[in-house]
Structures are given as C-alpha cells and as structure tokens.
Design an enzyme around this catalytic site. Structure first.
Site, PDB file in Angstrom:
ATOM      1  N   GLY A  23       0.811  -1.206   0.000  1.00 34.55           N
ATOM      2  CA  GLY A  23       0.000   0.000   0.000  1.00 34.55           C
ATOM      3  C   GLY A  23       0.845   1.256   0.000  1.00 34.55           C
ATOM      4  CB  THR A  24       4.459   1.733  -0.747  1.00 39.20           C
ATOM      5  OG1 THR A  24       4.761   0.510  -0.087  1.00 39.20           O
ATOM      6  CG2 THR A  24       5.513   2.772  -0.418  1.00 39.20           C
ATOM      7  CB  THR A  25       1.540   3.512  -4.774  1.00 46.15           C
ATOM      8  OG1 THR A  25       2.593   2.616  -5.180  1.00 46.15           O
ATOM      9  CG2 THR A  25       1.373   4.593  -5.834  1.00 46.15           C
ATOM     10  CD1 TRP A  26      -4.401   5.509  -1.118  1.00 45.79           C
ATOM     11  CD2 TRP A  26      -4.576   3.659   0.140  1.00 45.79           C
ATOM     12  NE1 TRP A  26      -5.581   5.596  -0.400  1.00 45.79           N
ATOM     13  CE2 TRP A  26      -5.710   4.477   0.374  1.00 45.79           C
ATOM     14  CE3 TRP A  26      -4.472   2.448   0.809  1.00 45.79           C
ATOM     15  CZ2 TRP A  26      -6.726   4.112   1.263  1.00 45.79           C
ATOM     16  CZ3 TRP A  26      -5.486   2.073   1.682  1.00 45.79           C
ATOM     17  CH2 TRP A  26      -6.590   2.904   1.905  1.00 45.79           C
ATOM     18  CG  HIS A  85      10.508  -0.717   0.242  1.00 42.05           C
ATOM     19  ND1 HIS A  85       9.222  -0.453   0.656  1.00 42.05           N
ATOM     20  CD2 HIS A  85      10.462  -0.696  -1.125  1.00 42.05           C
ATOM     21  CE1 HIS A  85       8.431  -0.280  -0.395  1.00 42.05           C
ATOM     22  NE2 HIS A  85       9.163  -0.413  -1.480  1.00 42.05           N
ATOM     23  NE  ARG A 107      -2.586  -5.428   0.276  1.00 39.07           N
ATOM     24  CZ  ARG A 107      -2.552  -5.372  -1.053  1.00 39.07           C
ATOM     25  NH1 ARG A 107      -1.439  -4.973  -1.657  1.00 39.07           N
ATOM     26  NH2 ARG A 107      -3.600  -5.703  -1.777  1.00 39.07           N
ATOM     27  CB  SER A 115       0.570  -7.408  -4.192  1.00 41.28           C
ATOM     28  OG  SER A 115      -0.825  -7.308  -4.031  1.00 41.28           O
ATOM     29  NE  ARG A 234      -1.815  -7.606  -8.343  1.00 39.40           N
ATOM     30  CZ  ARG A 234      -2.764  -8.475  -7.965  1.00 39.40           C
ATOM     31  NH1 ARG A 234      -3.536  -9.041  -8.862  1.00 39.40           N
ATOM     32  NH2 ARG A 234      -2.927  -8.776  -6.683  1.00 39.40           N
ATOM     33  N   GLY A 236      -5.385  -3.743  -5.441  1.00 37.36           N
ATOM     34  CA  GLY A 236      -5.545  -3.119  -4.133  1.00 37.36           C
ATOM     35  C   GLY A 236      -6.686  -3.667  -3.319  1.00 37.36           C
TER      36      GLY A 236
END
Length: 269
Positions: A23-26, A85, A107, A115, A234, A236
């Site tokens: 969920g890093t991008t979010w 990370h 997550r 993912s 992709r 989520g």
C-alpha cells in the site's frame, strides 16, 4: 550502505516506510496531499495527478542513493518527504535519533505475497511461495519487517505510527484524520464540515489513482530496474490472495504469522 553512510535525517523530515507492495503508493499520495493541502495554489491538492506518487516521495535506497550517487538532499525544502523499504532494525541511526516522524503501513501478509509475485513475475507461484515462507524475500522476512515497526510504534508513538491497510480501506476517513494528526497537520473544524477529509480520500483513492492516464503509461526507475507505472496500481483489494492461494497455502502462511509474531497479537485485523 550509501544511505547509512551519507543520509542525515532532520527533525522536520517525514519518512514513509513499508515492505514492498503493502500500500506504499497509496500512502505516499495521502501523506503528500495532507502535507500540501494548504498551499495557495488550489490545484496543489491534486498535483499527484501529474505523475506517479513515487516521484513526489522518492525512496532513499532505490531512487536517490543508487549507482554510487550521493545526492545533496540539503537543498530540498523543509519538510522533506522521503520513503524507504529498509527494515527498522537496519534503519539509519539518524532517522531513529533525530525525532523525525515515520509512517509505516502494514498489509495482510498473504495479500503482500500475491501482489509482490505479480509485481516481480519472475518465477512460478509455487517457487515464489516456498521462498517467501522461508523468509527469502526482498528486504528480508515480512514478519520481521512488520514486527520491527510495530514494536517501534509502541515504544516511540510520538515518532512512529503503524497503519494497517485493511483498516484504512474499511474506514479511510477516520484513518486519514488520524494520519493528519500524527503528521502535525490536523484538519480544522471548518475543513471537516466542508468535506475536506472526504475530498482527499477520494482524490487519493486507489480507483482515482489507477484510472489516471499518467499511471497507465510510462515507467519508473527503481535502482537498476524499470517498472511500468501500471504495475503500481494492480487491484488493491483486501483478501485478493484467496483468488490465488490454495487453502493449504493460506493455512501455512497464517500459521507462520501466528508463530512469528508471538505475544504481539495480530498484525492485521
């Protein structure tokens, strides 16, 4: 090693931390939007529409300090918004000692595996699963990664906060308000009444981000790899692992998670 040797964290820094594909991008989009929502330019809250959130919140070890490069991050305006990370046990000491604020997102470990397998897509699902269960994964065993930041959030709650992807998906408004409080930019009463929280939640939602043209085309350079922007958006979906893993595989990962986290309870709801 270059990050460890050269990066010096500031008290005013914000560090977005996670294991890959958690969920890093979010989270990057949310943190960026929250910290920049009061800029005079009314379009500033939607600036992530113009590029991948990873461009606005770059990774220390796979974007900034790569190929023997030592960037001059002192020229970045304060507060600096960065990402990593790196596991907490290996996190640079200046980040721990400076008092900078670290936001970590966890997550469900089964969903992370699926993912990550889709993102890398280099070996068979079975082969990747066996390696994952053995703790052979980029940035180390996922259990150690999540537990390290969970312990840090319990020991230093003023500096480290631990978010759960599933809770953010279930109640994004409450979680975004809590995140804003931690970042030191809480919503005013007028903002809440005016729907500002809901606006940011919508702007940064997975559906909004993945439908943007800029997310469907182009590539992002990460260390020595180039990844298509679309790979960062992709599905989520919570529980997506059930579509790919057998009941036996799910049971094995659940059992490993239970044995690894010990007395710290559940990492995810």
């Amino acid at each position: 090693m270059s990050v460890q040797d050269n990066f010096k964290a500031r008290l005013s820094d914000f560090l977005v931390a996670s294991s890959p594909i958690s969920g890093t991008t979010w989270l990057k989009a949310l943190v960026f939007a929250l910290l920049n929502r009061n800029l005079e330019n009314p379009k500033s809250n939607h600036v992530m529409f113009a590029s991948n959130p990873h461009e606005y919140v770059p990774f220390l070890e796979i974007q900034l300090y790569v190929k023997n490069r030592i960037p001059n991050l002192d020229v970045m305006p304060s507060p600096r918004l960065l990402a990593t990370h790196i596991p907490y046990s290996s996190l640079l000491e200046s980040a721990k000692d400076s008092g900078c604020r670290i936001v970590y997102i966890s997550r469900d470990i089964k969903d992370v595996f699926v993912s990550l397998w889709h993102f890398v897509n280099a070996i068979s699902l079975k082969g990747a699963f066996e390696s994952y269960c053995d703790g052979v994964s980029v940035y180390g065993p996922i259990w150690d990664h999540q537990l390290g930041y969970l312990k840090a959030s319990m020991a230093r709650p003023q500096c480290v906060t631990f978010l759960r992807y599933e809770e953010m998906m279930e109640d994004p408004v409450s979680e975004v308000k809590r995140l804003a409080e931690f970042l030191g930019c809480p919503f005013s009463e007028d903002e809440e009444k005016g729907g500002r929280v809901e606006e940011i939640v919508k702007v940064c939602s997975f559906d909004s981000l993945k439908d943007l043209e800029v997310k469907r085309v182009g590539e992002l350079q990460l260390s020595r790899m180039k990844r298509k922007n679309q790979l960062f958006f992709r599905r989520g979906v919570v529980g997506d692992s059930k579509r790919w893993l057998t009941p036996e595989m799910i049971g094995r990962l659940d059992g490993l998670t239970e044995s690894m986290i010990g007395a710290f309870g559940s990492l995810t709801p």
